[in-house]
Design a protein around this motif. Structure first.
Motif, PDB file in Angstrom:
ATOM      1  N   LEU A  14       0.829  -1.202   0.000  1.00 44.83           N
ATOM      2  CA  LEU A  14       0.000   0.000   0.000  1.00 44.83           C
ATOM      3  C   LEU A  14       0.869   1.259   0.000  1.00 44.83           C
ATOM      4  CD1 LEU A  14      -2.791   1.443   0.356  1.00 44.83           C
ATOM      5  CD2 LEU A  14      -2.435   1.187   2.827  1.00 44.83           C
ATOM      6  N   LEU A  15       1.836   1.300   0.894  1.00 49.06           N
ATOM      7  CA  LEU A  15       2.680   2.482   1.010  1.00 49.06           C
ATOM      8  C   LEU A  15       3.625   2.621  -0.190  1.00 49.06           C
ATOM      9  CD1 LEU A  15       3.447   2.448   4.823  1.00 49.06           C
ATOM     10  CD2 LEU A  15       1.706   3.738   3.576  1.00 49.06           C
ATOM     11  N   ASP A  16       4.106   1.493  -0.689  1.00 45.87           N
ATOM     12  CA  ASP A  16       4.959   1.524  -1.877  1.00 45.87           C
ATOM     13  C   ASP A  16       4.204   2.097  -3.071  1.00 45.87           C
ATOM     14  OD1 ASP A  16       7.488   0.856  -3.188  1.00 45.87           O
ATOM     15  OD2 ASP A  16       6.310  -0.662  -4.258  1.00 45.87           O
ATOM     16  N   LEU A  17       2.949   1.691  -3.252  1.00 45.69           N
ATOM     17  CA  LEU A  17       2.131   2.215  -4.344  1.00 45.69           C
ATOM     18  C   LEU A  17       1.910   3.717  -4.224  1.00 45.69           C
ATOM     19  CD1 LEU A  17      -0.562  -0.592  -4.712  1.00 45.69           C
ATOM     20  CD2 LEU A  17       1.162   0.070  -6.393  1.00 45.69           C
ATOM     21  N   GLU A  18       1.950   4.227  -2.999  1.00 42.41           N
ATOM     22  CA  GLU A  18       1.765   5.659  -2.755  1.00 42.41           C
ATOM     23  C   GLU A  18       3.085   6.428  -2.828  1.00 42.41           C
ATOM     24  OE1 GLU A  18      -1.165   7.428  -2.263  1.00 42.41           O
ATOM     25  OE2 GLU A  18      -2.103   5.549  -2.902  1.00 42.41           O
ATOM     26  N   GLY A  19       4.183   5.721  -3.154  1.00 41.80           N
ATOM     27  CA  GLY A  19       5.467   6.376  -3.326  1.00 41.80           C
ATOM     28  C   GLY A  19       6.316   6.498  -2.077  1.00 41.80           C
ATOM     29  N   HIS A  20       5.937   5.787  -1.018  1.00 46.25           N
ATOM     30  CA  HIS A  20       6.712   5.822   0.218  1.00 46.25           C
ATOM     31  C   HIS A  20       7.800   4.754   0.201  1.00 46.25           C
ATOM     32  CE1 HIS A  20       3.854   8.542   2.156  1.00 46.25           C
ATOM     33  NE2 HIS A  20       2.901   7.801   1.633  1.00 46.25           N
ATOM     34  N   GLU A  21       8.930   5.062   0.793  1.00 45.52           N
ATOM     35  CA  GLU A  21       9.969   4.063   0.999  1.00 45.52           C
ATOM     36  C   GLU A  21       9.617   3.318   2.279  1.00 45.52           C
ATOM     37  OE1 GLU A  21      14.639   3.917   2.239  1.00 45.52           O
ATOM     38  OE2 GLU A  21      13.979   5.551   0.954  1.00 45.52           O
ATOM     39  N   VAL A  22       9.662   2.006   2.244  1.00 47.52           N
ATOM     40  CA  VAL A  22       9.211   1.194   3.375  1.00 47.52           C
ATOM     41  C   VAL A  22      10.337   0.274   3.833  1.00 47.52           C
ATOM     42  CG1 VAL A  22       7.508  -0.502   4.152  1.00 47.52           C
ATOM     43  CG2 VAL A  22       6.858   1.218   2.459  1.00 47.52           C
ATOM     44  N   ARG A  23      10.523   0.220   5.153  1.00 49.15           N
ATOM     45  CA  ARG A  23      11.435  -0.758   5.772  1.00 49.15           C
ATOM     46  C   ARG A  23      10.611  -1.561   6.766  1.00 49.15           C
ATOM     47  NH1 ARG A  23      15.716   3.530   7.632  1.00 49.15           N
ATOM     48  NH2 ARG A  23      14.359   3.258   9.392  1.00 49.15           N
ATOM     49  N   PHE A  24      10.983  -2.824   6.944  1.00 56.45           N
ATOM     50  CA  PHE A  24      10.232  -3.721   7.810  1.00 56.45           C
ATOM     51  C   PHE A  24      11.074  -4.197   8.979  1.00 56.45           C
ATOM     52  CE2 PHE A  24       8.487  -4.333   3.543  1.00 56.45           C
ATOM     53  CZ  PHE A  24       7.155  -4.073   3.790  1.00 56.45           C
ATOM     54  N   ALA A  25      10.379  -4.522  10.058  1.00 59.09           N
ATOM     55  CA  ALA A  25      11.003  -5.174  11.206  1.00 59.09           C
ATOM     56  C   ALA A  25      10.005  -6.186  11.739  1.00 59.09           C
ATOM     57  CB  ALA A  25      11.363  -4.153  12.278  1.00 59.09           C
ATOM     58  N   ALA A  26      10.490  -7.367  12.073  1.00 55.86           N
ATOM     59  CA  ALA A  26       9.612  -8.438  12.540  1.00 55.86           C
ATOM     60  C   ALA A  26       9.390  -8.408  14.045  1.00 55.86           C
ATOM     61  CB  ALA A  26      10.172  -9.799  12.132  1.00 55.86           C
ATOM     62  N   ASP A  27      10.236  -7.653  14.767  1.00 59.18           N
ATOM     63  CA  ASP A  27      10.057  -7.566  16.220  1.00 59.18           C
ATOM     64  C   ASP A  27      10.572  -6.219  16.716  1.00 59.18           C
ATOM     65  OD1 ASP A  27      12.907  -7.730  16.808  1.00 59.18           O
ATOM     66  OD2 ASP A  27      12.765  -9.889  16.478  1.00 59.18           O
ATOM     67  N   GLY A  28      10.380  -5.964  17.988  1.00 56.15           N
ATOM     68  CA  GLY A  28      10.710  -4.670  18.570  1.00 56.15           C
ATOM     69  C   GLY A  28      12.180  -4.325  18.535  1.00 56.15           C
ATOM     70  N   ARG A  29      13.021  -5.269  18.844  1.00 54.67           N
ATOM     71  CA  ARG A  29      14.461  -5.002  18.856  1.00 54.67           C
ATOM     72  C   ARG A  29      14.970  -4.650  17.452  1.00 54.67           C
ATOM     73  NH1 ARG A  29      15.206  -5.049  23.772  1.00 54.67           N
ATOM     74  NH2 ARG A  29      14.686  -6.725  25.197  1.00 54.67           N
ATOM     75  N   GLU A  30      14.465  -5.369  16.471  1.00 53.07           N
ATOM     76  CA  GLU A  30      14.841  -5.083  15.082  1.00 53.07           C
ATOM     77  C   GLU A  30      14.351  -3.694  14.673  1.00 53.07           C
ATOM     78  OE1 GLU A  30      13.875  -6.874  10.673  1.00 53.07           O
ATOM     79  OE2 GLU A  30      13.845  -8.278  12.353  1.00 53.07           O
ATOM     80  N   ALA A  31      13.158  -3.326  15.108  1.00 51.60           N
ATOM     81  CA  ALA A  31      12.608  -1.999  14.798  1.00 51.60           C
ATOM     82  C   ALA A  31      13.453  -0.891  15.411  1.00 51.60           C
ATOM     83  CB  ALA A  31      11.173  -1.892  15.298  1.00 51.60           C
ATOM     84  N   LEU A  32      13.829  -1.063  16.674  1.00 54.32           N
ATOM     85  CA  LEU A  32      14.655  -0.054  17.336  1.00 54.32           C
ATOM     86  C   LEU A  32      16.007   0.095  16.636  1.00 54.32           C
ATOM     87  CD1 LEU A  32      13.844  -0.873  21.053  1.00 54.32           C
ATOM     88  CD2 LEU A  32      13.180   1.190  19.794  1.00 54.32           C
TER      89      LEU A  32
END
Length: 118
Positions: A14-32
């Motif tokens: 959804l965000l990619d189609l709107e032109g946003h760059e997206v990064r993913f994290a599967a858990d909290g530590r990875e997100a931080l």
């Protein structure tokens, strides 16, 4: 960030189609770690994740240097009044219940982007 791969893929597409760059994290530590490595324009957090809850991640983000003004949207299947209040109290900019409407998510992100540039 969401621990459910299907939700991550949906939001990412959804965000990619709107032109946003997206990064993913599967858990909290990875997100931080990801936020520390490269500050995003906004963070989407699930509440129920392995290791750290979204509320715990949000608390750490808010304490980090520059984290007080980082826009954070909580996506949660636990969108009852208590969870919503906990999200607001922890410093979330917006709390969206799952399942959520994709247009609503895009509107929230547009609002946060506009508010960030005022």
């Amino acid at each position: 960030m969401d621990d459910d791969p299907a939700v991550r893929e949906f939001v990412g597409d959804l965000l990619d189609l709107e032109g946003h760059e997206v990064r993913f994290a599967a858990d909290g530590r990875e997100a931080l770690a990801s936020v520390r490595a490269q500050r995003p324009d906004c963070v989407l957090l699930d509440v129920m994740m392995p290791g750290m809850s979204g509320h715990e991640v949000l608390a750490e983000l808010r304490l980090a240097d520059g984290g007080a003004d980082l826009p954070v949207v909580i996506l949660t299947a636990l969108a009852d009044e208590a969870q919503t209040w906990q999200g607001w109290s922890a410093g979330a900019d917006y709390v969206l219940g799952k399942p959520f409407d994709s247009e609503q998510l895009l509107q929230v992100l547009a609002y946060l982007a506009d508010a960030d540039h005022e």
